[in-house]
Write a protein that holds these residues in place. Structure first.
Motif, short mmCIF file in Angstrom:
data_model
loop_
_atom_site.label_atom_id
_atom_site.label_comp_id
_atom_site.label_asym_id
_atom_site.label_seq_id
_atom_site.Cartn_x
_atom_site.Cartn_y
_atom_site.Cartn_z
N CYS A 76 7.02 -0.90 -4.71
CA CYS A 76 5.66 -0.98 -4.19
C CYS A 76 4.73 -1.60 -5.22
O CYS A 76 4.75 -1.25 -6.39
N GLY A 78 1.43 -1.92 -4.10
CA GLY A 78 0.13 -1.59 -3.50
C GLY A 78 -0.84 -1.18 -4.61
O GLY A 78 -0.45 -1.01 -5.77
N THR A 79 -2.09 -0.99 -4.24
CA THR A 79 -3.13 -0.75 -5.25
C THR A 79 -2.80 0.43 -6.15
O THR A 79 -2.86 0.32 -7.38
N THR A 80 -2.45 1.57 -5.56
CA THR A 80 -2.21 2.75 -6.38
C THR A 80 -0.99 2.54 -7.29
O THR A 80 -1.04 2.84 -8.49
N CYS A 81 0.07 2.01 -6.73
CA CYS A 81 1.26 1.76 -7.55
C CYS A 81 0.97 0.73 -8.63
O CYS A 81 1.47 0.83 -9.75
N CYS A 117 2.59 -1.21 0.41
CA CYS A 117 2.37 0.24 0.31
C CYS A 117 3.49 0.92 1.07
O CYS A 117 3.76 0.58 2.21
N LEU A 118 4.12 1.86 0.42
CA LEU A 118 5.23 2.57 1.07
C LEU A 118 4.75 3.87 1.69
O LEU A 118 5.54 4.69 2.14
N GLY A 119 3.44 4.08 1.69
CA GLY A 119 2.87 5.25 2.34
C GLY A 119 3.07 6.53 1.56
O GLY A 119 3.02 7.62 2.14
N ALA A 120 3.32 6.44 0.28
CA ALA A 120 3.53 7.64 -0.54
C ALA A 120 2.71 7.52 -1.83
O ALA A 120 3.20 7.82 -2.91
N CYS A 121 1.46 7.09 -1.67
CA CYS A 121 0.62 6.77 -2.84
C CYS A 121 0.44 7.97 -3.77
O CYS A 121 0.26 7.79 -4.98
N VAL A 126 6.09 4.04 -6.60
CA VAL A 126 7.18 4.40 -5.68
C VAL A 126 8.15 3.24 -5.50
O VAL A 126 7.75 2.09 -5.48
S1 FES Z 1 0.35 1.95 -3.02
FE1 FES Z 1 2.41 2.37 -3.47
S2 FES Z 1 2.95 3.88 -2.04
FE2 FES Z 1 0.94 3.36 -1.52
#
Ligand code: FES
Length: 154
Positions: A76, A78-81, A117-121, A126
């Motif tokens: 992932c 995504g922003t958080t990752c 995003c894998l939905g597990a932020c 992740v």
């Molecule tokens: S940003 Fe990585 S799981 Fe949501």
């Protein structure tokens, strides 16, 4: 496959260059990757030169050009990752698996994909291996998981 591609292409007006990325994303989502054939069809339909499409698609490491490997690893970004330094994990994964993001090893064992995003932020960063999620990844944890996968794949 052709029918799926036709259906997708019909949704995008020719010549709209800003639609190229969403179009490529949709093709990848529906077919699993971007084949040379589908890129050629996009070029014809959108009236965008092939080299421009490859230029865009190779710039973003979210795009895959080959079919999935027996072990499909998703990392992932995504922003958080991303905040939790998933880019470092990506470099490690590429080195350990000997494959670049968006590609599959020659023996077809491993493929590496960047996802948004894998939905597990809450458990960022992740990664997933064949649909099984691994959260709170560190370089060490990811290395162990990948080495185990390599061992199983032998
Ligand atoms: S940003 Fe990585 S799981 Fe949501």
């Amino acid at each position: 496959m052709e029918e799926t591609l036709d259906k997708i292409l019909r949704k995008y007006s020719p010549g709209k260059k800003d639609a190229l990325i969403p179009l490529l994303q949709e093709i990848q989502r529906e077919t699993g990757h971007l084949s040379d054939g589908s890129i050629a069809e996009v070029s014809r339909h959108m009236n965008i030169p092939l080299n421009k499409i490859y230029g865009v698609a190779t710039f973003y490491d979210q795009f895959r050009f080959g079919t999935k490997g027996r072990y499909h690893i998703q990392l992932c970004r995504g922003t958080t990752c991303h905040v939790y330094r998933s880019s470092v994990l990506l470099k490690d994964a590429e080195r350990i698996l000997q494959v670049k993001a968006g590609q599959t090893t020659r023996d077809g064992k491993f493929s590496l994909e960047i996802v948004n995003c894998l939905g597990a932020c809450a458990n960022a960063p992740v990664m997933m291996v064949n649909g099984k999620a691994y959260g709170d990844m560190t370089r060490e944890k990811m290395g162990k998981v990948l080495m185990k996968v390599i061992e199983i794949a032998k």
